[in-house]
Design a protein around this motif. Structure first.
Motif, PDB file in Angstrom:
ATOM      1  N   ALA A   1     -26.817   2.639 -24.011  1.00 15.94           N
ATOM      2  CA  ALA A   1     -25.794   3.666 -23.589  1.00 15.94           C
ATOM      3  C   ALA A   1     -24.505   3.126 -23.734  1.00 15.94           C
ATOM      4  O   ALA A   1     -23.347   4.054 -24.196  1.00 15.94           O
ATOM      5  N   SER A   2     -24.230   1.926 -23.338  1.00 15.28           N
ATOM      6  CA  SER A   2     -22.821   1.458 -23.718  1.00 15.28           C
ATOM      7  C   SER A   2     -22.360   1.344 -25.343  1.00 15.28           C
ATOM      8  O   SER A   2     -21.345   1.529 -25.427  1.00 15.28           O
ATOM      9  N   ARG A   3     -23.234   1.042 -26.115  1.00 12.26           N
ATOM     10  CA  ARG A   3     -22.974   1.167 -27.468  1.00 12.26           C
ATOM     11  C   ARG A   3     -22.705   2.554 -27.872  1.00 12.26           C
ATOM     12  O   ARG A   3     -22.018   2.812 -28.911  1.00 12.26           O
ATOM     13  N   ARG A   4     -23.284   3.557 -27.240  1.00 13.04           N
ATOM     14  CA  ARG A   4     -22.925   5.053 -27.724  1.00 13.04           C
ATOM     15  C   ARG A   4     -21.898   5.628 -26.848  1.00 13.04           C
ATOM     16  O   ARG A   4     -21.532   6.819 -27.093  1.00 13.04           O
ATOM     17  N   GLY A   5     -21.363   4.871 -25.969  1.00 16.27           N
ATOM     18  CA  GLY A   5     -20.107   5.460 -25.106  1.00 16.27           C
ATOM     19  C   GLY A   5     -20.674   6.497 -24.243  1.00 16.27           C
ATOM     20  O   GLY A   5     -19.856   7.336 -23.714  1.00 16.27           O
ATOM     21  N   ILE A   6     -21.813   6.593 -23.636  1.00 18.91           N
ATOM     22  CA  ILE A   6     -22.157   7.361 -22.571  1.00 18.91           C
ATOM     23  C   ILE A   6     -22.633   6.788 -21.292  1.00 18.91           C
ATOM     24  O   ILE A   6     -22.861   5.638 -21.048  1.00 18.91           O
ATOM     25  N   THR A   7     -22.755   7.633 -20.236  1.00 21.25           N
ATOM     26  CA  THR A   7     -22.992   7.053 -18.935  1.00 21.25           C
ATOM     27  C   THR A   7     -24.641   7.222 -18.693  1.00 21.25           C
ATOM     28  O   THR A   7     -25.452   7.641 -19.404  1.00 21.25           O
ATOM     29  N   ALA A   8     -24.888   5.950 -17.758  1.00 20.24           N
ATOM     30  CA  ALA A   8     -26.331   5.945 -17.503  1.00 20.24           C
ATOM     31  C   ALA A   8     -26.466   5.504 -16.105  1.00 20.24           C
ATOM     32  O   ALA A   8     -25.863   5.039 -15.617  1.00 20.24           O
ATOM     33  N   LYS A   9     -27.454   6.264 -15.640  1.00 23.88           N
ATOM     34  CA  LYS A   9     -27.771   6.031 -14.188  1.00 23.88           C
ATOM     35  C   LYS A   9     -29.277   5.538 -13.966  1.00 23.88           C
ATOM     36  O   LYS A   9     -30.258   6.223 -14.482  1.00 23.88           O
ATOM     37  N   ILE A  10     -29.499   4.265 -13.498  1.00 20.27           N
ATOM     38  CA  ILE A  10     -30.847   3.780 -13.565  1.00 20.27           C
ATOM     39  C   ILE A  10     -31.328   3.487 -11.984  1.00 20.27           C
ATOM     40  O   ILE A  10     -30.934   3.078 -11.281  1.00 20.27           O
ATOM     41  N   TYR A  11     -32.626   4.176 -11.770  1.00 19.23           N
ATOM     42  CA  TYR A  11     -33.404   4.166 -10.438  1.00 19.23           C
ATOM     43  C   TYR A  11     -34.179   2.786 -10.744  1.00 19.23           C
ATOM     44  O   TYR A  11     -35.193   2.612 -11.346  1.00 19.23           O
TER      45      TYR A  11
END
Length: 317
Positions: A77-87
């Motif tokens: 996600a960081s490589r594509r510049g988007i947010t990520a939320k992980i449970y």
């Protein structure tokens, strides 16, 4: 493989004279514990992310993970510049939680198991409309994991058996399809922990016990429910599925640390644990072992060593 070449490492395939003599066969370790993020999961997460459109990703991604998929998703996600939320479940090692956050994702710790974290993630996904990136029950994720088998057979074409740790089945599904395509006669053996053996029971058509989950030091493969997409693939392509005890896993961790000078987590040691415990019955001349990850909480080393000493070390010596 070309799409992942700039993202993932081509991890080494190593061997050990001492361990070869111990099990009576040539053993080749695929060191995915040396992969970026410390585990193989980055392969599937990165490949899946590469297949998603900007529209699919405009609200970010959500995932559920026992730790290693979380880091893979966070990195991709960081490589594509988007947010990520992980449970992530409450028993997730602190090292995996901190690493996930360091890659820029938001970690939400909830539930006593992966299944409970997964259910919470699904509820959030429906509320937010974010894209849910499944840790194993996704064909693109399986395809990313399949690159491990391709690399192994390119590095050592004479492998006759691959032993693979199994949780939800994404890794072994991809590996089995790729390996059988390249070398139809190769044997694929899956390994689960005795405390989390739902895929093993489905594979052998065993009746479902009252509780399929008792916990394990191999939290990375502690899954309560078999994948709907992975199970048919496993039944078709995998030759056998076996289980290992907690002391088997601990013993494998100790051997890897002492003889390979490498730290592996419980799930990462499961395949080697199976070979150690079944070395007289697993028939192989050149056996490939997938060391799936190395993200272990080092504060647990004392407990792991004691567990090994109390269990299988005496009979393996």
């Amino acid at each position: 493989m070309e799409q992942l070449a700039k993202t993932v490492y081509r991890t080494p395939l190593t061997t050990s004279t001492f361990l070869n003599n111990l099990v009576g066969k040539n053993v080749f370790f695929k060191m995915e514990n040396q992969q970026k993020t410390g585990a193989f999961k980055i392969r599937g997460a990165s490949y899946k992310m590469s297949r998603l459109t900007e529209k699919e990703l405009q609200k970010g991604v959500i995932a559920a993970s026992a730790g290693n998929h979380a880091q893979g998703v966070a990195f991709a996600a960081s490589r594509r510049g988007i947010t990520a939320k992980i449970y992530m479940p409450e028993n997730t090692p602190d090292a995996k939680i901190k690493a996930t956050e360091n890659y820029g994702a938001k970690a939400v710790i909830t539930g006593a198991s992966f299944q409970e974290a997964y259910e919470a993630a699904c509820i959030d996904q429906k509320r937010t409309g974010s894209y849910f990136l499944h840790p194993f029950d996704d064909y693109h994720v399986m395809a990313g994991q399949a690159t491990i088998a391709v690399e192994m057979l390119m590095q050592q074409p004479f492998l006759d058996t691959l032993i693979v740790p199994v949780g939800g089945g994404g890794l072994i599904s991809g590996v089995a399809v790729a390996a059988k395509h390249m070398q139809p006669n190769i044997r694929i053996i899956g390994v689960q922990a005795e405390g989390a053996k739902v895929m093993h029971d489905h594979f052998h058509n065993l009746p479902a016990p009252c509780s399929r989950f008792a916990g394990t030091i191999a939290e990375g493969i502690a899954v309560k429910e078999a994948g709907k997409l992975t199970l048919p693939i496993i039944r078709h392509y995998v030759d056998d599925m076996i289980t290992v005890s907690e002391s088997d896993i601990a013993t494998a961790i100790v051997y890897m640390l002492e003889r390979k000078k490498t730290l592996v987590e419980g799930a990462g040691a499961a395949a080697f644990a199976a070979l150690l415990a079944n070395r007289s019955t697993i028939r192989s001349k050149n056996c490939g072992i997938i060391v799936s990850g190395g993200n272990m909480d080092v504060s647990r080393l004392g407990f792991i060593q004691q567990l090994a000493q109390d269990g299988t070390v005496s009979r393996l010596a």
